[in-house]
Design a protein around this motif. Structure first.
Motif, short mmCIF file in Angstrom:
data_model
loop_
_atom_site.label_atom_id
_atom_site.label_comp_id
_atom_site.label_asym_id
_atom_site.label_seq_id
_atom_site.Cartn_x
_atom_site.Cartn_y
_atom_site.Cartn_z
N VAL A 337 14.39 39.51 40.50
CA VAL A 337 13.53 39.42 41.68
C VAL A 337 12.67 40.68 41.80
O VAL A 337 13.13 41.79 41.52
N GLY A 338 11.43 40.47 42.20
CA GLY A 338 10.58 41.61 42.53
C GLY A 338 10.99 42.15 43.89
O GLY A 338 11.22 41.38 44.83
N VAL A 339 11.10 43.47 43.99
CA VAL A 339 11.56 44.07 45.24
C VAL A 339 10.61 43.73 46.39
O VAL A 339 11.04 43.34 47.48
N GLU A 340 9.31 43.85 46.15
CA GLU A 340 8.34 43.57 47.21
C GLU A 340 8.39 42.10 47.63
O GLU A 340 8.37 41.77 48.82
N GLU A 341 8.46 41.22 46.65
CA GLU A 341 8.51 39.79 46.94
C GLU A 341 9.75 39.44 47.77
O GLU A 341 9.66 38.72 48.77
N TYR A 342 10.90 39.96 47.34
CA TYR A 342 12.14 39.65 48.07
C TYR A 342 12.11 40.24 49.48
O TYR A 342 12.53 39.59 50.44
N SER A 343 11.60 41.45 49.60
CA SER A 343 11.58 42.11 50.89
C SER A 343 10.66 41.38 51.87
O SER A 343 10.97 41.27 53.06
N LYS A 344 9.54 40.89 51.39
CA LYS A 344 8.65 40.12 52.26
C LYS A 344 9.33 38.84 52.73
O LYS A 344 9.22 38.45 53.89
N LEU A 345 10.04 38.18 51.82
CA LEU A 345 10.78 36.98 52.19
C LEU A 345 11.84 37.30 53.24
O LEU A 345 11.98 36.59 54.25
N TYR A 346 12.58 38.38 53.03
CA TYR A 346 13.66 38.76 53.94
C TYR A 346 13.12 39.14 55.31
O TYR A 346 13.63 38.68 56.34
N MET A 347 12.09 39.97 55.36
CA MET A 347 11.63 40.54 56.61
C MET A 347 10.71 39.62 57.40
O MET A 347 10.52 39.82 58.61
N SER A 348 10.15 38.61 56.78
CA SER A 348 9.19 37.75 57.47
C SER A 348 9.82 36.49 58.04
O SER A 348 9.11 35.59 58.51
N ASN A 349 11.13 36.41 58.02
CA ASN A 349 11.85 35.27 58.59
C ASN A 349 12.88 35.76 59.60
O ASN A 349 13.32 36.91 59.54
N LYS A 350 13.28 34.88 60.50
CA LYS A 350 14.34 35.26 61.42
C LYS A 350 15.64 35.40 60.65
O LYS A 350 15.83 34.80 59.58
N LEU A 351 16.54 36.21 61.18
CA LEU A 351 17.83 36.41 60.53
C LEU A 351 18.62 35.11 60.51
O LEU A 351 18.74 34.43 61.53
N ASP A 352 19.16 34.79 59.35
CA ASP A 352 19.86 33.51 59.22
C ASP A 352 20.89 33.62 58.10
O ASP A 352 20.73 33.09 57.02
#
Length: 363
Positions: A337-352
């Motif tokens: 996984v790309g760090v930036e790609e994963y981080s955007k996915l993680y941070m741009s969604n509600k916690l679940d």
């Protein structure tokens, strides 16, 4: 303000996602007219009404790891085995003899308490700007309809130093900037020691990890009491951490953190002499699932505020993370996984829960 926002590549960490502005929870909790269910309707959780899944504290406590023993030839083998077990079985451990001086701990604790005691209009001068996760406010608010967490937070990027945006570094209390600098610098040393020990437990070259914890962002968390409906709200929704490693300092030792273990929520007792360390998603990926990034949440106290300081150590944003060959005998459980790609996915969604990590699993 003192200086313009930094332009280094690591400063992009603050812009991987943004959060919608919502009402200040500390201010809401202080309302003299009382907190009715109508006023709290955006915070009430239908999934925690019964607490039947919380087990008794005597069912187990988070393991304690002594950093000094990890590097003492007389105890290193035994303590390393305990560290390996903690990362595999719990995903959390209490780190004692962590090396951060007591006076630095005392200073950061005191300044965090003083900051959250400041009037709202003073704290709001450090409010998050549009498109930026740093500052005073909330995170993971992506919808006008989602259930909100009963907490406020203050986030800054502390490491590397060239990524800092000093617009967000408070000048009140007057010692706060020095406290943050001192704590951040000392914690980087502790993180290096722990990563060194973890590399040994996984029997991998430390060089594979040198860029996995170089960025550090600090999140100061404030959880107001909720006298009337503490059992119906959460301070933080269930989630795993989108980090490599996370270090938690309990500022005032008010209990609230719970970790999910064997499908039950276990309360974690604050240890004023320890830093609570947990495995993040990137370390779970790198260890091919051998070390677990555990789901956790925060509950609310009826009459006491809770304050904590989370230090998230994350990889360089331009990097990638993948399972290290040979850690597990089976095929890779996770994709590169790309760090930036994963981080955007993680941070741009509600916690679940661990939903973000599910996207990194191999088919």
């Amino acid at each position: 303000m003192e200086m313009e926002a930094p332009r280094s590549s690591e400063a992009r960490w603050s812009r991987v996602a943004s959060s919608l502005p919502v009402r200040n929870v500390q201010d809401l909790a202080a309302c003299s007219e009382g907190l009715t269910e109508e006023k709290l309707k955006r915070y009430i959780r239908l999934d925690i009404q019964d607490d039947d899944d919380v087990v008794a504290e005597q069912s187990g406590e988070v393991p304690m790891i002594d950093l000094g023993k990890l590097f003492n030839p007389d105890f290193a083998e035994y303590e390393s085995a305990r560290l390996r077990s903690a990362c595999e079985d719990w995903g959390f451990f209490q780190l004692v003899n962590h090396g951060v001086p007591d006076d630095i701990i005392a200073s950061i604790r005191g300044d965090i308490e003083k900051f959250f005691q400041l009037p709202l209009e003073v704290k709001s001068t450090y409010a998050q700007l549009p498109g930026d996760l740093q500052g005073y406010g909330q995170s993971f608010v992506v919808s006008e309809r989602q259930t909100l967490d009963w907490s406020d937070m203050f986030v800054i990027i502390a490491q590397p130093s060239q990524a800092r945006d000093m617009r967000y570094w408070p000048v009140q209390p007057h010692t706060f900037r020095k406290s943050i600098e001192d704590y951040s610098s000392e914690l980087m040393k502790t993180a290096h020691s722990i990563v060194t020990a973890i590399a040994k437990t996984l029997n991998i070259d430390l060089e594979l990890m040198v860029d996995k914890y170089v960025c550090q962002y600090l999140r100061m968390n404030y959880y107001p009491p909720c006298m009337t409906m503490a059992k119906k709200v959460l301070g933080f929704s269930p989630h795993s951490d989108g980090s490599f490693l996370t270090f938690l300092l309990e500022v005032n030792s008010v209990q609230g953190l719970q970790i999910k273990r064997h499908n039950a929520w276990i309360p974690v007792k604050p240890n004023p002499n320890a830093l609570l360390v947990n495995v993040g998603d990137f370390l779970e990926i790198m260890s091919n699932g051998k070390y677990k990034s555990i789901e956790h949440r925060v509950t609310i106290n009826t009459n006491q505020e809770r304050l904590t300081l989370s230090a998230f150590h994350v990889p360089s944003l331009d990097g990638v993370v993948s399972p290290v060959p040979g850690i597990a005998e089976e095929r890779p459980r996770y994709k590169t996984v790309g760090v930036e790609e994963y981080s955007k996915l993680y941070m741009s969604n509600k916690l679940d829960g661990k939903r973000a990590l599910d996207h990194a699993k191999s088919l």
